[in-house]
Design an enzyme around this catalytic site. Sequence first.
Site, mmCIF file in Angstrom:
data_model
loop_
_atom_site.group_PDB
_atom_site.id
_atom_site.type_symbol
_atom_site.label_atom_id
_atom_site.label_comp_id
_atom_site.label_asym_id
_atom_site.label_seq_id
_atom_site.Cartn_x
_atom_site.Cartn_y
_atom_site.Cartn_z
ATOM 1 N N ASP A 173 5.552 -9.434 3.874
ATOM 2 C CA ASP A 173 4.108 -9.631 3.747
ATOM 3 C C ASP A 173 3.343 -8.321 3.946
ATOM 4 O O ASP A 173 3.817 -7.404 4.598
ATOM 5 C CB ASP A 173 3.617 -10.647 4.791
ATOM 6 C CG ASP A 173 3.913 -10.184 6.211
ATOM 7 O OD1 ASP A 173 5.037 -9.722 6.457
ATOM 8 O OD2 ASP A 173 3.008 -10.277 7.066
ATOM 9 N N GLU A 174 2.157 -8.291 3.385
ATOM 10 C CA GLU A 174 1.153 -7.254 3.672
ATOM 11 C C GLU A 174 1.730 -5.839 3.652
ATOM 12 O O GLU A 174 1.368 -5.020 4.497
ATOM 13 C CB GLU A 174 0.508 -7.518 5.048
ATOM 14 C CG GLU A 174 -0.178 -8.849 5.137
ATOM 15 C CD GLU A 174 -0.681 -9.190 6.543
ATOM 16 O OE1 GLU A 174 -1.742 -9.814 6.642
ATOM 17 O OE2 GLU A 174 -0.011 -8.840 7.538
HETATM 18 C C1 TNX Z 1 -1.731 -12.293 8.648
HETATM 19 S S1 TNX Z 1 -0.348 -13.823 6.760
HETATM 20 C C2 TNX Z 1 -0.455 -11.868 8.946
HETATM 21 C C3 TNX Z 1 -0.176 -11.379 10.280
HETATM 22 C C4 TNX Z 1 -1.365 -11.465 11.196
HETATM 23 C C5 TNX Z 1 -2.133 -12.741 10.901
HETATM 24 C C6 TNX Z 1 -3.283 -13.026 11.817
HETATM 25 C C7 TNX Z 1 0.850 -12.918 7.218
HETATM 26 C C8 TNX Z 1 2.141 -13.217 6.649
HETATM 27 N N1 TNX Z 1 0.621 -11.952 8.107
HETATM 28 O O1 TNX Z 1 0.336 -10.059 10.233
HETATM 29 O O2 TNX Z 1 -0.914 -11.444 12.504
HETATM 30 O O3 TNX Z 1 -2.596 -12.684 9.595
HETATM 31 O O4 TNX Z 1 -3.791 -14.312 11.615
#
Ligand code: TNX
Length: 467
Positions: A277-278
């Site tokens: 993710d991200e």
């Molecule tokens: C998104 S959604 C993240 C996390 C954060 C969270 C906080 C996703 C897979 N990753 O890195 O902690 O939002 O709500």
Amino acid sequence: MTTVIPAPVSRVDGPGTFTLTSSATVGGDTVTAGYAAEVLGLAVSGDPTIDLALAASPAPGGYSLEITSGGIRAEADTAAGLFLAVQSLRQLLPADQATGVTSAELPITRIDDHPRFHYRGAMLDVARHFFPVDAVKKYIDDIALLKLNHLHLHLTDDQGWRIHIDSWPELTRAGATTEIGGRGGGFYSKDDYREIVLYAASRFITIVPEIDLPGHTNAASVAYPELSDVPVEPYEGIEVGFSSLAIRSETTYRFVDDVIREIAGLTPGPYLHLGGDESLSTTDDDFLYFIQRATAIAARYGKTLIGWHEMGRSTALPAGTIGQYWSFTTPQEGAAEHTLSFVRQGGQIIMSPADVAYLDIKYDDATELGLVWANGPTSVADSYDWDPAAIIPGIGDEQLLGVEAPLWSETTATIGDVEYLAFPRIASIAEIAWSPAGKRDAVEFRQRLDRFVQLLDALGIHHGGVA
Ligand code: TNX
């Protein structure tokens, strides 16, 4: 009114009640009888009042529970099923009897029950804040009450690396001393981790380890600077998306191989989560290159891989890789497409829509803990009002492995904080994962929650109230 959450498939009450007293005993399947005797404060015997019987079960993963004027009998074809029956029984008791039966009136009833989805999960982020073994055990007991059967542990992130790896020891020597708030972090030794896995198994819960790659890796690069193309510093803030690995360096793939081999060796369960993710500071080309190589390495260790939905940008996933969806109940750009990509590659989906299933979002503007994003705040009613099969066209019950409620720990320093944000919204998610869609009713659920929070109080589980 006595209540069971998640709502059973079928419950038929008869007239009258049965009185369970402290002289009642539990028997049948020895493993679950021992557990039931412990939680109910009763003795085990060969001629039990509460008979937990292994028998042919009508539906996969299910159980039956019958309370008559003569006693209590549960049936299931596995100990796991009997364990679920015990959870229903605990919820049928008056709250003040739930930690030790003295004299409890139970309804005459017959429950026939089985889950809608196999995978019913919670996720705990032990990276942003570290939670010691006993805290994780408490959360395992908490979620077992709701018939959840998977606990996903988010073991690594920018703020800390929380699991010892023999072949890369600096990960926990240098990479685990930080966390949000600067309290010194922590990590699990391999024995600690085995203890968690075993304890979870005693509650019929499978641990799903996540090593988040290639983003969320600042702590790994603090420990081993050669894993990053750019210099890094220890990080104790709450930003996301700034870290990545050295994608074109062979050292990175030796690291991935060693870590995954050791994690797979600690994991009796079938799943291994690789994050994905991200990865906002990884170029598209690099991301696809990394995912192809890392998933191919991981697949060699015999586990079914799971990735956050962005991993579906890759069309070179090992067959059957599971996608975990974290966009909203109305998908944001690209999310539906990336999620469908897992299905096209032979995998199923775990639904964790952030706007309803993320337990770390504030309940309302006044909630002290928690984050606000994902269309938040998220009330208890919001957490109940959705269906996993109605989010992405082409992803219905058959494509769904299940549902999971993640809790990210940016704002939660103790397991009490975690419980406060998780309960009671996690009850909504558990009901969505277990109960037939047609059985769900928001008004009636709200009434059952009133009773459920009394049970939480009796069991010493913090919660945020039902409003
Ligand atoms: C998104 S959604 C993240 C996390 C954060 C969270 C906080 C996703 C897979 N990753 O890195 O902690 O939002 O709500």
